[in-house]
Each structure stands twice: as structure tokens, then as C-alpha cells.
Write a protein that holds these residues in place. Structure first.
Motif, mmCIF file in Angstrom:
data_model
loop_
_atom_site.group_PDB
_atom_site.id
_atom_site.type_symbol
_atom_site.label_atom_id
_atom_site.label_comp_id
_atom_site.label_asym_id
_atom_site.label_seq_id
_atom_site.Cartn_x
_atom_site.Cartn_y
_atom_site.Cartn_z
ATOM 1 N N HIS A 70 0.840 -1.200 0.000
ATOM 2 C CA HIS A 70 0.000 0.000 0.000
ATOM 3 C C HIS A 70 0.872 1.245 0.000
ATOM 4 O O HIS A 70 2.055 1.185 0.353
ATOM 5 C CB HIS A 70 -0.928 0.008 1.213
ATOM 6 N N ASP A 81 6.698 1.933 5.500
ATOM 7 C CA ASP A 81 5.519 1.103 5.772
ATOM 8 C C ASP A 81 4.546 1.221 4.607
ATOM 9 O O ASP A 81 3.837 2.222 4.484
ATOM 10 C CB ASP A 81 4.863 1.560 7.085
ATOM 11 N N GLY A 82 4.521 0.203 3.765
ATOM 12 C CA GLY A 82 3.685 0.218 2.566
ATOM 13 C C GLY A 82 4.503 0.447 1.315
ATOM 14 O O GLY A 82 4.712 -0.478 0.523
ATOM 15 N N GLU A 115 -5.130 1.285 3.314
ATOM 16 C CA GLU A 115 -4.698 0.171 4.167
ATOM 17 C C GLU A 115 -4.659 0.586 5.632
ATOM 18 O O GLU A 115 -5.021 -0.178 6.515
ATOM 19 C CB GLU A 115 -3.308 -0.321 3.730
ATOM 20 N N GLU A 116 -4.190 1.799 5.888
ATOM 21 C CA GLU A 116 -3.968 2.189 7.289
ATOM 22 C C GLU A 116 -5.245 2.615 8.003
ATOM 23 O O GLU A 116 -5.291 2.640 9.223
ATOM 24 C CB GLU A 116 -2.932 3.328 7.361
ATOM 25 N N HIS A 181 7.229 -6.238 3.219
ATOM 26 C CA HIS A 181 6.923 -5.144 4.143
ATOM 27 C C HIS A 181 8.122 -4.897 5.047
ATOM 28 O O HIS A 181 8.824 -5.835 5.406
ATOM 29 C CB HIS A 181 5.702 -5.519 4.995
ATOM 30 N N HIS A 348 -2.163 -6.557 8.060
ATOM 31 C CA HIS A 348 -1.759 -6.246 6.689
ATOM 32 C C HIS A 348 -2.844 -6.701 5.715
ATOM 33 O O HIS A 348 -3.630 -7.590 6.031
ATOM 34 C CB HIS A 348 -0.460 -6.981 6.330
HETATM 35 ZN ZN LIG Z 1 1.825 -1.411 6.083
#
Ligand SMILES: [Zn+2]
Length: 400
Positions: A70, A81-82, A115-116, A181, A348
Motif C-alpha cells: 500500500h 511502511d507500505g 490500508e492504514e 513489508h 496487513h
Molecule cells: Zn503497512
């Protein structure tokens, strides 16, 4: 790729990222993804839930190998992150083309939307909708802090909210999904390894604790006469720490609401949200039951009422054992790389899809373990090792 992505949605004040679903920063990330796909001659498409896909080969042929992650962020999130999973996916494809790989299965790269859950409060909205784990009615009720609903936000970003819904045909074309990730903990740093394979996502949940006492004057109310919910709450926070330590789990009170929230008032209500996660269901049950029992005893001691409500719960996700073993075999062959298998307490998209599609995850070492913060890091040579590992996995799964 990093040079283009790094400025997008970055707050000059915090140095962190604010790439929330269906905002301008999100649109810039999406434009970047489409450009990367087109620059490589990949077929680009956006699905009914706003997830973006880039295809090498015809996905209708089925049994596709998909990778990706993401591009959105938490408030003041880190750079990796992503995006590390999406950048690595494109880089791994470049690496495979450089090796002259001959593909026998379609290969897809995906950017899952929202996603978050930073804007609408629910994580993994794009993958949940696709997997049918979030109904259209539930999605329509999602509202951000400004009162804007998810359909309104999607529409103003140029997407059709009437198209939202489960997408079983798309999932049926996927034979394997591998998400790379950045690790959101220190397991790899402590073991001295660059890359890890995920075993499972820990079961996790959120519980709301409402401690109700009696508002009163902070200057004139004798201590003995108070029904102060802040005291029971404070003792419960300490109990959460103790219970989590005993069980090898984690428990966090990270959000709190106080009424009337006055400096010179004994509170009438303290509302605290507990997030707890453990390696297995039994440990998690032990932790949460222990915290609740302690909270009830503290509340009773202070003449305070307590309600505990479970607001959300996600059971353990065991990643597909056959695919996990296949990754370990591919990465363990002919290299010096030691690839440990580890669990994670973070959710995730791969976890959402795992009920529908064989799914695996690769983690790249994070030297401090810090994540969801501008201080999130991954060393360049570890990122390169991640790209190589992902290319090896794609080659092993999708090439002759
Ligand atoms: Zn993530």
C-alpha cells in the motif's frame, strides 16, 4: 522511485507522511503508481474498490502471482511502511527482466487502497471490500473526522462509489500473493538477519473501558469523598502492562477520553481504549480477562462503575504453509541468506486476503523496530536484499 515518492504527502513540520485515503497526497501516490506501470509496459487498471493493479501477462489466464502493498500512511507515518513493498515489487520485476526471466504465469503488482485506515478509522478497506470482509453498507457508513463519508470522498477523488463491492472473480485469478513489508519490530535486528518470512499475524482486538464516577470540585471535595474514575483507569493501565508482560504479549492504552476534561474538576468519565495482541488466542484471552478483572476490582474500590465493550477483533491469521515453505525453499537454495520465520503483531492486506488466496509475507529488517513514525528506517543494503529476495521468489513461482 524513492526520489519521486519521498516528497509526496510529507509534512515539513514533523517530517512524517500524511497520505490519507482519497486526498491529494493519495492521488499523487496513485499517479506515481500508474506512471511506474506504464513506464514498464504493464497493463494498468483500477478495480471497483479503488485498488490499483499493474499486470505483466494476461490476468484472465489465472493462477497469477501478485505482489505489492500500500502507499497510504498513518498520521505522520514513516517512508517505508507500505511503499517499500510497492517500490520493491517494481524493482524486483526490473531485476527479473535483467535476468532474462521467462514468465509462465501472469505477474501482478498491486497498491491496495486505504490500508492504514487513518481517515475513516477502519484498516485495510480496499482489500476487505475485495475479499467481501467489509460489506458495501458498512463501507458507506464510514465517515472521517470532518463528517465526509467514504462514498463522498471517493467521488470527489474521481472514483465511482456505486461500484464498491466484493470482487471474487479478481481473487479467483490469483494463485499466490506475496507482500513485502518493512518489519515493524526488532526480531530481525536481534537475530542479525536481513530478511524474514511471516508465519502468522497475531490475533488482536480493541476494547473500550468506560469508568464512570462523579464529577466534583477539585478544590473542595475531600479525597475520601471522591468517586474518581481517573484513579481506576490509571491502575488499570499499570495492570495492562503487568498482564502483557506475564503472557509475553502486548497491551496498550493509547487513546483516552475524559469528561468534563477540566483542570479543576474530578472527572465523571474516563474512557480508555485497550489494544492488545498476543501470539495465540489463549494468551490474548488471558491478558484481556486479567486486565478486565483488575479494572473491576479497582473500580469497585473507588466506587466507580465500569463497562467494557469489545469494539473489534481479528483472529489469528496463519499464512499458507505450503507457500511459506516454498518461499523458504527458494530463498534457502544456493545462498548464504538465513531466513527466519517470524510472527507479527501488525495487520496487513496479506492477512485480509489470506482467507481467500494463498498468501505469504517477506519482512525487511528495521534497525530500530520503530514504525508508524517518521523515525522508521531500513538500510539501503537491506532494502536491496529485499528486492533480490522478492525477485527470487517471483522467479521461483512464476518463471520456468
Ligand atoms: Zn503497512
Amino acid at each position: 522511485m524513492w526520489a519521486e515518492l519521498l516528497p509526496v504527502g510529507r509534512s515539513p513540520a514533523s517530517g512524517g507522511y500524511r497520505r490519507y485515503a482519497w486526498t491529494g497526497a493519495d492521488a499523487d501516490c496513485r499517479t506515481w503508481f500508474q506512471e511506474q506501470a506504464e513506464a514498464r509496459g504493464l497493463a494498468f487498471e483500477t478495480d471497483r474498490n479503488g485498488n490499483q493493479w499493474a499486470w505483466l501477462g494476461d490476468p484472465a489466464a489465472g493462477n497469477a502471482v501478485v505482489t505489492g502493498s500500500h502507499l497510504d500512511s498513518v498520521p505522520d507515518g514513516g517512508a517505508f511502511d507500505g511503499p517499500l513493498g510497492v517500490v520493491s515489487a517494481f524493482a524486483a520485476l526490473d531485476e527479473l527482466r535483467g535476468r532474462g526471466a521467462r514468465f509462465t504465469r501472469p505477474v501482478g503488482i498491486v497498491n491496495f487502497g486505504d490500508e492504514e485506515g487513518a481517515r475513516f478509522g477502519l484498516a485495510c478497506v480496499g482489500s476487505r471490500l475485495t475479499a467481501g470482509a467489509l460489506t458495501v453498507e458498512q463501507a458507506h457508513r464510514l465517515t472521517d473526522g470532518d463528517g465526509i463519508t467514504l462514498p463522498q470522498a471517493m467521488e470527489s477523488a474521481g472514483y465511482d462509489p456505486d461500484a464498491l463491492g466484493p470482487d471474487p472473480e479478481r481473487l479467483a485469478r490469483i494463485g499466490a500473493f506475496v507482500e513485502l513489508h518493512v518489519e515493524q519490530g526488532r526480531a530481525l535486528d536481534l537475530s542479525g538477519d536481513r530478511i524474514g518470512i511471516a508465519s502468522a499475524i497475531w490475533p488482536h482486538g480493541r476494547w473500550r473501558f468506560d469508568f464512570r464516577g462523579e464529577a466534583n470540585h477539585a478544590g473542595t471535595t475531600r479525597l475520601a469523598d471522591r468517586h474518581d474514575p481517573m484513579l481506576s483507569y490509571a491502575e488499570t493501565v499499570l495492570a495492562a502492562r503487568r498482564e502483557a508482560e506475564l503472557a509475553g504479549a502486548v497491551a496498550t492504552f493509547g487513546k483516552i477520553g475524559v469528561e468534563p476534561n477540566g483542570v479543576n474538576a474530578v472527572p465523571s468519565l474516563v474512557r480508555g481504549w485497550l489494544d492488545s495482541r498476543a501470539a495465540d488466542q489463549a494468551s490474548l484471552d488471558t491478558v484481556v480477562t486479567g486486565i478486565e478483572k483488575a479494572a473491576r476490582a479497582y473500580a469497585a474500590a473507588h466506587g466507580v462503575d465500569l463497562d467494557v465493550v469489545r469494539e473489534s477483533f481479528t483472529p489469528v491469521v496463519e499464512f499458507d504453509h505450503a507457500l511459506r515453505d516454498e518461499l523458504a525453499r527458494i530463498l534457502g537454495t544456493g545462498t548464504e541468506l538465513r531466513v527466519p520465520v517470524l510472527g507479527t503483531g501488525a495487520g496487513h492486506d496479506a492477512g485480509i486476503l489470506s482467507g481467500r488466496v494463498p498468501t505469504a509475507m517477506l519482512f525487511v529488517r528495521n534497525p530500530t523496530g520503530v514504525s508508524h513514525s517518521p523515525a522508521e528506517r531500513a538500510a539501503e543494503d537491506d532494502c536491496v536484499a529485499g528486492v533480490t529476495a522478492l525477485a527470487d521468489v517471483l522467479e521461483g513461482l512464476a518463471c520456468t
